[in-house]
Design an enzyme around this catalytic site. Structure first.
Site, PDB file in Angstrom:
ATOM      1  N   GLY A  57       0.955  -1.204  -0.090  1.00  0.00           N
ATOM      2  CA  GLY A  57      -0.154   0.055   0.125  1.00  0.00           C
ATOM      3  C   GLY A  57       0.682   1.202   0.095  1.00  0.00           C
ATOM      4  O   GLY A  57       2.043   1.296  -0.478  1.00  0.00           O
ATOM      5  N   SER A  58       0.144   2.330   0.317  1.00  0.00           N
ATOM      6  CA  SER A  58       0.714   3.822   0.269  1.00  0.00           C
ATOM      7  C   SER A  58       1.885   4.103   1.177  1.00  0.00           C
ATOM      8  O   SER A  58       2.284   3.244   2.102  1.00  0.00           O
ATOM      9  CB  SER A  58      -0.263   4.770   0.953  1.00  0.00           C
ATOM     10  OG  SER A  58       0.268   5.834   1.168  1.00  0.00           O
TER      11      SER A  58
END
Lengths: 417, 143
Positions: free
Chosen positions: B60-61
């Protein structure tokens, strides 16, 4: 083993001040993690650190402010937690609001531009083909690499600012030519004649990201008139379902005049056929609204709306008559620069009169600016649909821009097929 | 004793927690409460505080670096991290926490065989990650 030049070593030794020394320590340790042999100069940076995550966010940036450190290259800023042009929209915790404002201000003191946009590639001075840059924000990274042909890795918090301050980045990953070759090929059925064309780019992006993970995909079969906004939607979606930092669209993006060029003359590890039915399945998975369900809002502009998208929205709104307003709250995220262009062209007032709330400097899925944060919200963004439910608690209906507009006027979810 | 590469230097000695699925710290970990809040994660509701986290890689981010650093600052994060891939997001979060707060959370990367051995092992782990040599030692069942 990382080789540093004389200037790198001088920065590390503190000859340019304690802020530059700290930034260089972060760049060199990251280079070690990436097994980079040396550092390279970068031409610009894009910083994702102005979104507030807690005290650490402030401590990191305010040390550089206190030591009077400045960025060494042109540096743009990603979205913050607040819309500084329309501060009244924020209705979250006041203490967080103060800290978030402090964080955005601190970045400006370092010499960053007050862009506050996740689409820095829509600003006037965007990178050119072959430029080495250090960008954060997953959708900006994938756009810069894929559509502009500039070169950046998936940089993120802390390293982005450290690279901006030193003007240096590890020579590894996508900065290096051989790592930019496509490894997996997606052969896509022609969806261009279908009515909701824009939605298929985001759906395809989500599918590509899920399958490709962190490898470089080549996509064959996109319409020859594919626009930058459509590539933006595709890339943003691929970077939210996977770790895609670069894709090649054969015949469209600059490093892929042919499939062979995208593959650097090698064979792909895998080839995946994508049918329209596959893309419809992605749409169904992401969509949680049924035909006729009550809506509380529509949110467009993730990534930030371009001028061309605003023009298309204006055309769609015209179909419902000049005097009519949507039945539900209607938000469009964009940058303050695009808003100023809209103002200059007299369009900002028209959108305002039609009940369209333009949000700048931030985005509706990361901070409480929408009036209602429960219920069903419709979007055409694959990225918004992926993140908003966990971030702000809403349920998402997923449709094309035309479907979003019609649904907003009826206050109910309407699909066109 | 197993060998690995040092991504972030330091020492740690604690019980381990094995994450069989990758975690995104941003949106997945509450750095104030010290709990995994990603409802789709098999360890949702568990805490990493006071433990050595064993996870192949993050997902993810890149905002996850900030959330990990914030958790380390708050004392709600892991004491050490063993990875199977050279994960930049995790490494940067830990190295910035050291830069800002002088809290050492060693991050080491081991090969697939050592990783499988660690996952299957019982008892606490001890990590000695030396910046000078770039080589880490991980002691299994270091009770």
């Amino acid at each position: 083993m990382l080789q540093l030049n004389e200037r790198d070593n001088a920065m590390l030794a503190g000859e340019f001040g304690p802020g530059v020394a700290r930034a260089m320590r972060i760049v060199t340790r990251t280079a070690d993690v990436m097994s980079a042999p040396r550092l390279i100069d970068i031409g610009s940076a894009h910083i994702d650190g102005c979104l507030y995550h807690g005290q650490t966010s402030l401590d990191f940036v305010e040390f550089f402010v206190a030591t009077q450190t400045k960025v060494a290259v042109p540096t743009t800023l990603n979205v913050g937690s607040l819309d500084l042009i329309h501060p009244e929209l924020y209705h979250g915790d006041r203490e967080i609001q103060r800290s978030a404002q402090r964080l955005m201000d601190a970045h400006l003191l370092l010499g960053c531009e007050s862009s506050f946009t996740c689409a820095p590639y829509q600003l006037k001075n965007r990178p050119s083909f072959g430029d080495q840059i250090a960008w954060a924000e997953s959708n900006a990274i994938v756009f810069a690499n894929s559509v502009l042909g500039a070169r950046t890795n998936r940089y993120g918090d802390f390293l982005d600012l450290a690279a901006a301050i030193t003007g240096r980045a590890p020579c590894a990953g996508l900065h290096v030519d051989r790592n930019r070759a496509a490894q997996i090929v997606f052969r896509v059925a022609d969806f261009s004649p279908l009515p909701s064309r824009d939605i298929y780019f985001a759906a395809l992006g989500l599918l590509v990201g899920k399958v490709a993970g962190a490898t470089v995909p080549a996509i064959v079969g996109l319409p020859s008139d594919t626009s930058e906004d459509e590539l933006k939607a595709l890339g943003a979606a691929a970077a939210s379902s996977g770790a895609v930092a670069l894709f090649h669209a054969v015949g469209i993006t600059p490093e892929a005049p042919t499939l062979d060029a995208a593959l650097h003359g090698r064979s792909p590890l895998d080839t995946v056929d994508v049918s329209v039915a596959d893309l419809d399945e992605v749409r169904r998975t992401l969509n949680h609204g049924r035909e006729g369900d009550e809506l509380v809002a529509v949110s467009l502009g993730t990534p930030h709306f371009s001028l061309a998208e605003f023009q298309r929205l204006a055309t769609l709104l015209d179909r419902f008559g000049a005097g009519r307003k949507p039945k539900v709250d209607f938000y469009v995220n964009t940058s303050r620069f695009i808003l100023w262009e809209l103002t200059e062209r007299g369009l900002a007032r028209q959108f305002d009169e039609r009940g369209i709330q333009v949000v700048v400097d931030t985005c509706t899925y990361i901070t409480p600016v929408m009036k209602k944060l429960t219920g069903l919200v419709m979007t055409n963004s694959g990225k918004w649909a992926s993140y908003a439910p966990a971030n702000i608690g809403v349920t998402v209906a997923y449709g094309s821009m035309a479907e979003c507009v019609q649904s907003a006027f009826e206050g109910k979810v309407r699909f066109h097929g | 004793m197993l060998r690995g590469d040092v991504l972030v230097a330091g020492r740690a000695h604690a019980e381990k927690i094995v994450l069989t699925q990758p975690l995104s710290f941003w949106g997945g970990y509450d750095a104030a409460a010290g709990l995994i809040i990603d409802r789709t994660h098999p360890l949702a509701g568990a805490s990493l505080a006071g433990k050595i986290m064993v996870m192949a890689h993050a997902k993810g981010s890149s905002s996850s670096s900030s959330v990990l650093a914030e958790a380390i600052r708050n004392g709600t994060g892991p004491l050490g991290i063993v990875l199977r891939e050279r994960d930049l997001i995790i490494a940067i979060g830990a190295l910035v926490a050291f830069e800002l707060y002088r809290v050492e959370v060693p991050v080491v990367c081991v090969d697939a065989r050592s990783f499988a051995h660690l996952v299957a092992s019982t008892g606490p782990l001890r990590i000695e990650a030396d910046a000078a040599t770039g080589r880490a030692a991980i002691y299994v069942d270091a009770g």
